[in-house]
Design an enzyme around this catalytic site. Structure first.
Site, short mmCIF file in Angstrom:
data_model
loop_
_atom_site.label_atom_id
_atom_site.label_comp_id
_atom_site.label_asym_id
_atom_site.label_seq_id
_atom_site.Cartn_x
_atom_site.Cartn_y
_atom_site.Cartn_z
N SER A 159 -13.61 71.93 63.69
CA SER A 159 -12.68 72.44 64.70
C SER A 159 -13.37 72.81 66.01
CB SER A 159 -11.94 73.67 64.16
OG SER A 159 -11.16 73.35 63.05
N ARG A 176 -8.19 74.00 65.82
CA ARG A 176 -7.96 72.73 66.50
C ARG A 176 -6.67 72.11 65.98
NH1 ARG A 176 -12.44 67.81 66.13
NH2 ARG A 176 -11.75 66.59 67.94
N LYS A 196 -17.01 62.24 68.54
CA LYS A 196 -16.38 61.95 69.82
C LYS A 196 -16.05 63.20 70.61
CE LYS A 196 -14.25 57.51 68.59
NZ LYS A 196 -12.97 56.76 68.49
N GLY A 197 -15.60 64.25 69.91
CA GLY A 197 -15.23 65.48 70.59
C GLY A 197 -14.01 65.33 71.48
N THR A 230 -19.69 73.64 66.15
CA THR A 230 -21.01 73.42 66.75
C THR A 230 -21.00 73.83 68.22
OG1 THR A 230 -21.31 71.53 65.25
CG2 THR A 230 -22.83 71.69 67.12
N TRP A 231 -19.93 73.50 68.92
CA TRP A 231 -19.79 73.82 70.34
C TRP A 231 -19.66 75.32 70.56
CZ3 TRP A 231 -14.82 72.70 73.62
CH2 TRP A 231 -15.12 72.86 74.98
N HIS A 241 -17.17 79.74 57.78
CA HIS A 241 -15.92 79.02 57.55
C HIS A 241 -15.04 79.80 56.57
CE1 HIS A 241 -17.15 75.58 59.81
NE2 HIS A 241 -17.96 75.07 58.92
#
Length: 326
Positions: free
Chosen positions: A68, A156, A289-290, A71-72, A134
């Site tokens: 979701s 997301r 892809k993000g 990482t970002w 998570h």
């Protein structure tokens, strides 16, 4: 006397035996543990985390459902809270370490025995400590819920989360497991059978807590973060009690953090092109892809109808909704 490993295996077996189980996506089994589907490889870590983790008031927890934007958000949060400590963006830890290494998952830390060693490691971490999880809100340790530490949660659009999960888990699955077809995966997903699922209960747990205690939980949507990352980076900093000064804003600190943590930047770093992180997951698989809306390239009309109906049923009346542009 039984060995430590034997005793540990016995305890795990006793813990798992009574639980309902289903075939996993990337691991052999998912177990219905505390009302969520937990991969068998994670249950020990979750159990130890609940028993032994002691939160500090200055801690920041990055919580998410898998795939979701974890990482970002980990990279952004780490950069925000540590910007005084790592003021040089040409020599930043994110250039040489994956964000999952800098912001460890709590259940990963507590996997295995030697609890005292793990507690010593946690006590010696530089503050403010930043962790990831998570784990659904009801199953967080009591110390997190009772302390003044803060949780930043990201979710997301379930359509994109599903596609990202399906492609990711097929890449990292055990060699002994066959690939899960997209139709089989969607059937499981709509029933909630996915690691740390059901997705709906996961999102709603943090959503409701963000409404009840807005100073405790900040609820973000991946799509809104992508649409106005500057606004939400400032919002996260304010929420974590480290707002940007006017001087920092005029010096371009926010823009530098956004650039450092961008999908393109992180995907193209050598540190993220090879090697593994966590449970031997290849880092390159963390960056696909993000994009927003890529699900349309995978869904049939029948699949769209199935997931749309499930979302309507599960999220109805909650106030939480997602745009689905066709």
């Amino acid at each position: 006397m039984a060995s430590t490993e034997g005793l540990q295996a016995y305890e795990e077996e006793k813990l798992l035996l009574p639980l309902p189980k289903e075939k996993g996506w990337a691991s052999r089994h998912l177990y219905l543990f505390q009302h969520f589907w937990c991969p068998s490889t994670h249950i020990e870590g979750v159990n130890n985390f609940q028993k032994h983790f002691q939160a500090k008031d200055s801690d920041a927890i990055v919580a998410s459902f898998p795939k979701s934007g974890t990482t970002w958000l980990k990279a952004l949060t780490f950069s925000i809270v540590n910007r005084k400590r790592f003021s040089s963006f040409d020599n930043h830890p994110l250039l040489t370490s994956n964000s999952h290494e800098l912001v460890p998952f709590l259940d990963f830390i507590f996997h295995g025995d030697n609890i005292q060693h793990k507690l010593s490691y946690l006590c010696n971490m530089t503050e403010p400590r930043v962790f990831g999880t998570h784990i659904p809100f009801p199953s967080l340790s009591n110390s997190i819920k009772e302390s003044n530490c803060k949780i930043v949660y990201i979710c997301r659009n379930p359509f994109d989360t599903f596609v990202s999960s399906w492609t990711f888990f097929n890449k990292i699955k055990s060699d002994s497991l066959s690939e899960v077809t997209i139709e089989e995966a969607l059937e499981k997903y709509c029933k909630g059978i996915i690691g740390f699922g059901p997705t709906w209960e996961h999102m709603l747990g943090y959503w409701k807590e963000s409404i009840a205690t807005p100073n405790k939980v900040l609820f973000l949507k991946y799509e809104e973060l992508k649409e106005d990352v500057n606004f939400y980076v400032k919002r996260v900093a304010e929420f974590l009690d480290c707002p940007f000064t006017e001087g920092e804003e005029s010096d371009g600190v926010i823009e530098n953090i956004i650039k450092l943590c961008s999908f393109e930047k992180m995907k193209n770093l050598e540190v993220n092109k090879s090697g593994t992180v966590g449970r031997n997951v290849e880092k390159k698989y963390l960056f696909r892809k993000g994009e927003i809306g890529d699900w349309i390239n995978y869904f049939s009309p029948a699949m769209i109808e199935k997931l749309s109906k499930t979302m309507e049923e599960k999220l109805s009346g909650s106030g939480l909704s997602f745009k689905t542009c066709l």
